[in-house]
Design a protein around this motif. Structure first.
Motif, PDB file in Angstrom:
ATOM      1  N   LEU A  99      40.256  35.233  44.075  1.00 26.48           N
ATOM      2  CA  LEU A  99      39.743  35.733  42.808  1.00 26.48           C
ATOM      3  C   LEU A  99      39.112  34.593  42.020  1.00 26.48           C
ATOM      4  O   LEU A  99      39.468  33.431  42.193  1.00 26.48           O
ATOM      5  N   ASP A 122      42.262  36.088  36.402  1.00 22.51           N
ATOM      6  CA  ASP A 122      42.074  37.226  37.311  1.00 22.51           C
ATOM      7  C   ASP A 122      43.300  37.430  38.192  1.00 22.51           C
ATOM      8  O   ASP A 122      43.708  38.565  38.460  1.00 22.51           O
ATOM      9  N   GLN A 180      46.045  38.973  36.018  1.00 24.70           N
ATOM     10  CA  GLN A 180      45.732  40.371  35.720  1.00 24.70           C
ATOM     11  C   GLN A 180      45.935  41.268  36.936  1.00 24.70           C
ATOM     12  O   GLN A 180      46.478  42.360  36.828  1.00 24.70           O
TER      13      GLN A 180
END
Length: 191
Positions: free
Chosen positions: A89, A94, A97
């Protein structure tokens, strides 16, 4: 309960600056070259009373390393778990999340919160997951940099009413901030 956990974690951010009592601050886990990512070594201080394992129990559960107290129980509670994987990612945020999304899909009644970690050499972000199963998880993602080709995380689960919670979190955060990534220069047969 959530406020107590967040307050305890906030206090830990200041407490981890103190040196940890370490048995060994040598290499805990190694990884082979993978595409553009060089071979790597992760070092971490081990708190007194904790056992380091990269090759027996860690391999059996599919992670890079574990730290545990006493005898190996096979239960996830009170075990520090190190995972290292190739960068996929775009950012550390990211990663956090995506993990949060997976957690809430598995436990829609769970609660999540995040806090920053003051690691001296790499950015890290922490999540606290409070499960409907009354098991809490602390997960810290770290990014040793683009040149490393990897990201890493430390996690630990514990019962939400564990009376040793504060001591466990103290040890956990000391391990996190003492963790270092380096290119591995050991011969391949040493892995």
């Amino acid at each position: 309960m959530r406020r107590r956990l967040l307050l305890a974690l906030a206090c830990l951010l200041f407490a981890v600056a103190a040196p940890a009592a370490a048995q060994d601050d040598g290499v805990l886990a190694r990884g082979a070259r993978d595409g553009n990512a060089p071979a790597w070594a992760i070092s971490a201080a081990t708190p007194a009373g904790w056992t380091r394992d990269c090759c027996t129990y860690a391999r059996a559960i599919g992670v890079n390393a574990v730290l545990y107290q006493g005898e190996w129980s096979g239960k996830p509670q009170r075990v520090m778990v190190l995972n290292v994987w190739p960068r996929q990612l775009g950012t550390l945020a990211d990663e956090v999340q995506a993990d949060r999304k997976r957690y809430l899909q598995r436990d829609p009644a769970g609660k999540t919160s995040t806090f920053a970690v003051r690691h001296p050499v790499m950015p890290c972000e922490a999540s606290v997951y409070q499960g409907s199963d009354r098991i809490d998880d602390v997960l810290v993602f770290c990014d040793p940099g683009v040149a490393s080709g990897v990201r890493l995380s430390w996690s630990m689960a514990f019962d939400d009413a564990d009376p040793s919670r504060r001591a466990l979190l103290d040890d956990f955060m000391r391990v996190v901030v003492a963790t270092r990534w380096a290119k591995d220069t050991a011969p391949a047969h040493g892995r």
